[in-house]
Design an enzyme around this catalytic site. Structure first.
Site, PDB file in Angstrom:
ATOM      1  N   LEU A 124       0.847  -1.196   0.000  1.00 41.50           N
ATOM      2  CA  LEU A 124       0.000   0.000   0.000  1.00 41.50           C
ATOM      3  C   LEU A 124       0.885   1.250   0.000  1.00 41.50           C
ATOM      4  O   LEU A 124       0.712   2.150  -0.816  1.00 41.50           O
ATOM      5  CB  LEU A 124      -0.911  -0.033   1.240  1.00 41.50           C
ATOM      6  CG  LEU A 124      -1.957   1.065   1.378  1.00 41.50           C
ATOM      7  CD1 LEU A 124      -2.956   1.018   0.222  1.00 41.50           C
ATOM      8  CD2 LEU A 124      -2.719   0.914   2.703  1.00 41.50           C
ATOM      9  N   GLU A 367       0.871  -0.012   9.747  1.00 43.48           N
ATOM     10  CA  GLU A 367      -0.578  -0.243   9.605  1.00 43.48           C
ATOM     11  C   GLU A 367      -1.419   0.817  10.307  1.00 43.48           C
ATOM     12  O   GLU A 367      -2.377   0.509  11.005  1.00 43.48           O
ATOM     13  CB  GLU A 367      -0.936  -1.651  10.099  1.00 43.48           C
ATOM     14  CG  GLU A 367      -0.281  -2.710   9.237  1.00 43.48           C
ATOM     15  CD  GLU A 367      -0.724  -4.112   9.608  1.00 43.48           C
ATOM     16  OE1 GLU A 367      -1.919  -4.303   9.862  1.00 43.48           O
ATOM     17  OE2 GLU A 367       0.138  -5.007   9.629  1.00 43.48           O
ATOM     18  N   SER A 370       0.093   5.706  15.450  1.00 46.74           N
ATOM     19  CA  SER A 370      -0.718   6.015  16.645  1.00 46.74           C
ATOM     20  C   SER A 370      -1.575   7.256  16.411  1.00 46.74           C
ATOM     21  O   SER A 370      -2.733   7.314  16.850  1.00 46.74           O
ATOM     22  CB  SER A 370       0.195   6.241  17.858  1.00 46.74           C
ATOM     23  OG  SER A 370       0.743   5.011  18.262  1.00 46.74           O
TER      24      SER A 370
END
Ligand SMILES: Cc1cc2nc3c(=O)[nH]c(=O)nc-3n(C[C@H](O)[C@H](O)[C@H](O)COP(=O)(O)OP(=O)(O)OC[C@H]3O[C@@H](n4cnc5c(N)ncnc54)[C@H](O)[C@@H]3O)c2cc1C
Length: 389
Positions: A124, A367, A370
């Site tokens: 991605l 992914e 935070s």
């Protein structure tokens, strides 16, 4: 409401715990030092049937779901986050295929993952497009029955070992478009012409599984390898939402390993005529970390149950993001505490604490950072998806 694991999941937890102690723990430091892919660990996972934990039974998996995979990863991450990443990679690239792939795609690409004859990776991110995924430049252009892909994905975990990739590319007419329906997911095979692995990164932690570039030059992808709909970018987000408990499990396992190690150390480390564990200041740090771990486990297990129930659409996002945010930030805090509790010894390579400290930090970045998770949680409250009334 039942907080106990089922008998099957408890048995899985115990068997992975033993496997992690016997096969992962003895190799963890060597994997970190040498930075080469740990085939012995991969084979141990394969032989124990762990590579297909979250894959459906009809495609060679064991159907233990996201909760099953999270529980296994938690055990393994007590010793090695590289080994935990290897298990995570059985779900990250396969997720979009399981969510929206055709039966033919599932039959072709999933059983090999479960058997350990195929590995996959997930593309991605690009150099200029990490959190801002809509900024991606990889382009897919239709040519007859095929698509032609060009672009470079980066920081891809497991890029070198993978046999196939889930890759996202801009397919709308306007490459600068930020509309969600301008991005499509494809399955790309490593052996196809124009598919190359570029530079691999020198990382501060989680060594042994490469991250690096995937370079796509005029790669012809048959239409049957489009995952879901053309313009189905939502798939990337759904896939990542369902991954939150799995990344979180890497964090809680690491924190548990670090706290247990440091606790054993302070109980035998003499100072001022006692052991360090006798000091209340130390006990309170241990207690706070234990509370943190249990809170993160509850968030993680709940989010895994949600994801397994297909609850990873918008209204569930805050709960999934909370688990990822809390458990990965916990990993950073717990590994830092472990170094501190060991003092100079914790800073040296004689103990695994310095490795956990380096390994933990990537978890708050990958992914969805935070900050991205906090944004999603805040959005949930602002939109009343997370509300207590
Ligand atoms: C070890 C490792 C493995 C990886 N593996 C993969 C992989 O397999 N596949 C893949 O596709 N990618 C992978 N990545 C990439 C990862 O997903 C990205 O690093 C991540 O999405 C963040 O993007 P970025 O690094 O470009 O940071 P940026 O997006 O540039 O962010 C930089 C900083 O700005 C903050 N920020 C950004 N946007 C906002 C905002 N809106 N509000 C507040 N703060 C913000 C971020 O939180 C961060 O602190 C990996 C990264 C690492 C480190």
């Amino acid at each position: 409401m039942d907080f106990d694991l089922s008998e099957e999941l408890e048995a899985l937890q115990m068997s992975v715990r033993r496997l992690a102690q016997d096969k992962v723990k003895p190799l963890a430091r060597q994997i970190d030092k040498e930075g080469t892919y740990p085939y012995a660990v991969f084979e141990a996972f394969r032989d124990a049937g762990l590579l297909g934990l979250c894959l459906p039974v009809e495609f060679g998996g064991s159907g233990a779901g996201i909760l099953g995979l999270a529980i296994a990863i938690e055990e393994v991450a007590k010793y090695s986050n590289t080994a935990a990443l290897m298990l995570l990679l059985t779900r990250l690239p396969t997720g979009p295929v399981m969510i929206a792939g055709t039966e033919a795609q599932k039959a072709k690409y999933l059983p090999g993952i479960a058997e350990g004859t195929l590995r996959a990776a997930f593309g991605l991110s690009e150099a200029q497009a990490g959190s801002d995924v809509m900024g991606m430049r990889t382009r897919g252009v239709r040519d007859g029955e095929d698509w032609v892909l060009n672009g470079t994905k980066c920081w891809m975990s497991g890029v070198r070992e993978a046999n196939w990739y889930t890759v996202f590319a801009k397919t709308g007419d306007d490459p600068a478009s930020r509309a969600h329906d301008s991005i499509t997911a494809f399955i790309v095979e490593r052996e196809w012409p124009g598919v190359d692995v570029g530079r691999t990164d020198h990382k501060m932690g989680v060594k042994g599984v490469d991250t690096g570039e995937l370079i796509l030059t005029d790669v012809r992808v048959p239409a049957e390898n489009v995952i879901g709909e053309v313009g189905g970018f939502r798939l990337a987000m759904l896939g990542l939402n369902a991954m939150r408990p799995i990344v979180a499990a890497r964090g809680i396992g690491l924190a548990e390993g670090a706290l247990m190690y440091a606790t054993q150390y302070v109980q035998q480390r003499a100072a001022f005529g006692k052991t360090i564990a006798d000091f209340q200041g130390i006990q309170w740090e241990i207690a706070k970390c234990a509370v943190d771990i249990e809170a993160a486990r509850l968030l993680t297990y709940r989010s895994a149950v949600m994801a397994d129930a297909g609850k990873f659409t918008k209204e569930y996002v805050p709960y999934l993001s909370m688990a990822k945010y809390h458990a990965t930030e916990l990993a950073v805090r717990a590994s830092s505490l472990a170094v501190q509790l060991l003092g100079a010894a914790g800073y040296m390579e004689d103990h695994p604490t310095e490795q956990w400290y380096r390994d933990a930090k990537q978890l708050t970045i990958v992914e969805g950072t935070s900050q991205v998770q906090l944004g999603l949680i805040a959005r949930g409250v602002l939109d009343r998806d997370l509300w207590w009334d």
